[in-house]
Design a protein around this motif. Sequence first.
Motif, mmCIF file in Angstrom:
data_model
loop_
_atom_site.group_PDB
_atom_site.id
_atom_site.type_symbol
_atom_site.label_atom_id
_atom_site.label_comp_id
_atom_site.label_asym_id
_atom_site.label_seq_id
_atom_site.Cartn_x
_atom_site.Cartn_y
_atom_site.Cartn_z
ATOM 1 N N LYS A 68 75.023 40.382 7.936
ATOM 2 C CA LYS A 68 73.856 40.920 7.805
ATOM 3 C C LYS A 68 73.809 42.365 8.042
ATOM 4 O O LYS A 68 74.634 42.922 8.971
ATOM 5 C CB LYS A 68 72.947 40.172 8.787
ATOM 6 C CG LYS A 68 71.365 40.768 8.788
ATOM 7 C CD LYS A 68 70.674 40.248 9.794
ATOM 8 C CE LYS A 68 69.218 40.583 9.927
ATOM 9 N NZ LYS A 68 68.307 39.998 10.876
ATOM 10 N N GLU A 69 72.993 43.195 7.574
ATOM 11 C CA GLU A 69 73.061 44.602 7.419
ATOM 12 C C GLU A 69 72.317 45.121 9.062
ATOM 13 O O GLU A 69 71.200 44.658 9.134
ATOM 14 C CB GLU A 69 72.311 45.355 6.466
ATOM 15 C CG GLU A 69 72.363 46.775 6.280
ATOM 16 C CD GLU A 69 71.695 47.255 5.384
ATOM 17 O OE1 GLU A 69 72.516 47.556 4.023
ATOM 18 O OE2 GLU A 69 70.431 47.669 5.089
ATOM 19 N N VAL A 70 73.140 45.851 9.799
ATOM 20 C CA VAL A 70 72.274 46.440 10.890
ATOM 21 C C VAL A 70 72.111 47.920 10.803
ATOM 22 O O VAL A 70 73.253 48.535 10.814
ATOM 23 C CB VAL A 70 73.054 46.214 12.116
ATOM 24 C CG1 VAL A 70 72.290 46.689 13.434
ATOM 25 C CG2 VAL A 70 73.337 44.706 12.346
ATOM 26 N N GLN A 182 62.722 45.040 4.483
ATOM 27 C CA GLN A 182 64.093 44.666 4.999
ATOM 28 C C GLN A 182 64.741 45.659 5.798
ATOM 29 O O GLN A 182 65.457 45.396 6.790
ATOM 30 C CB GLN A 182 64.877 43.967 3.777
ATOM 31 C CG GLN A 182 66.254 43.409 4.252
ATOM 32 C CD GLN A 182 65.628 42.164 5.326
ATOM 33 O OE1 GLN A 182 64.981 41.205 4.899
ATOM 34 N NE2 GLN A 182 66.180 41.920 6.566
ATOM 35 N N ASP A 183 64.735 46.895 5.138
ATOM 36 C CA ASP A 183 65.460 47.943 5.961
ATOM 37 C C ASP A 183 64.587 48.317 7.433
ATOM 38 O O ASP A 183 65.296 48.359 8.325
ATOM 39 C CB ASP A 183 65.205 49.320 5.157
ATOM 40 C CG ASP A 183 66.008 49.399 3.969
ATOM 41 O OD1 ASP A 183 67.348 48.727 4.048
ATOM 42 O OD2 ASP A 183 65.739 49.987 2.925
ATOM 43 N N ASN A 186 65.934 45.612 9.601
ATOM 44 C CA ASN A 186 67.184 45.578 9.915
ATOM 45 C C ASN A 186 67.517 46.724 10.891
ATOM 46 O O ASN A 186 68.495 46.640 11.902
ATOM 47 C CB ASN A 186 68.015 45.873 8.634
ATOM 48 C CG ASN A 186 68.494 44.761 7.879
ATOM 49 O OD1 ASN A 186 68.094 43.810 7.918
ATOM 50 N ND2 ASN A 186 68.783 45.267 6.619
ATOM 51 N N SER A 191 62.553 40.729 11.357
ATOM 52 C CA SER A 191 62.613 40.046 10.203
ATOM 53 C C SER A 191 61.807 40.491 9.062
ATOM 54 O O SER A 191 60.581 41.194 9.391
ATOM 55 C CB SER A 191 62.343 38.650 10.154
ATOM 56 O OG SER A 191 60.863 38.284 10.465
ATOM 57 N N ARG A 192 62.213 40.599 7.918
ATOM 58 C CA ARG A 192 61.438 41.174 6.836
ATOM 59 C C ARG A 192 59.748 40.342 6.896
ATOM 60 O O ARG A 192 58.704 41.182 6.615
ATOM 61 C CB ARG A 192 62.005 40.845 5.661
ATOM 62 C CG ARG A 192 61.202 41.413 4.232
ATOM 63 C CD ARG A 192 61.896 41.055 3.019
ATOM 64 N NE ARG A 192 61.838 39.569 2.778
ATOM 65 C CZ ARG A 192 60.897 38.701 2.505
ATOM 66 N NH1 ARG A 192 59.430 39.330 2.169
ATOM 67 N NH2 ARG A 192 61.121 37.508 2.035
#
Length: 224
Positions: A68-70, A182-183, A186, A191-192
């Motif tokens: 998962k992107e952080v 989503q950005d 992150n 959460s989105r």
Amino acid sequence: MLVQEDLFTHVNVLRDLPREQQEFLQRYLQVKHFPKSTFVYNPGEEADWVYFVIEGVVKTGTFNEDGKEVIKNILYPGEMFGELGLSGMTERPDFASSLKAPIEVLRIPVKILKDLINRNPEVGLRMIEKLGARITRSEKRLEQLVFDDARTRIIAFLHEQASKNGMKFGDETLVRHGFTHQDMANITGTSRQLVTIVLNELKKENLINFDRSSILIRDLDQLK
């Protein structure tokens, strides 16, 4: 695209360089363009360049064990990234990529930028100031992850973007951006779906309005 002579005026730490130092850098610098949603570099790559945003918006971050992107930072024109090579790090620990629009970046070899700092210590001091401010923001965001609820973290993110890239129109502040829900999730540790819920709540409360490319904050003092 900016002509090469104008590039330095658009980079915070390189403004007001003497002519001979500009000419020195111009022999080595490169201007690169990247399409939207494209990586500038990835973790594990050689850390041999330092980058500066000229046009567009750049995000930097890492991936957790689940892939998962952080997101660590959202960077706007004039800001520096990929600077860890200056500290002696040889391998990238993070990634950098464009968001939903193409970007233009200036890149300078690490060894050349070190040479410039030796010639002009003021450049090094400017870099330290900018990096110090970034570290302070990162530490504050970490505290928010520990102590604040999701709504508070998302509102804090809006305040941060407004201070960095907002345009004032009376009491209102317009933030033009390229990040998705989503950005935002992150970078705020949510959460989105939760980002969407909070933004819609703020819109219903007439604190903000938003579309895919901008957020209009009615009154920053009222956005709490």
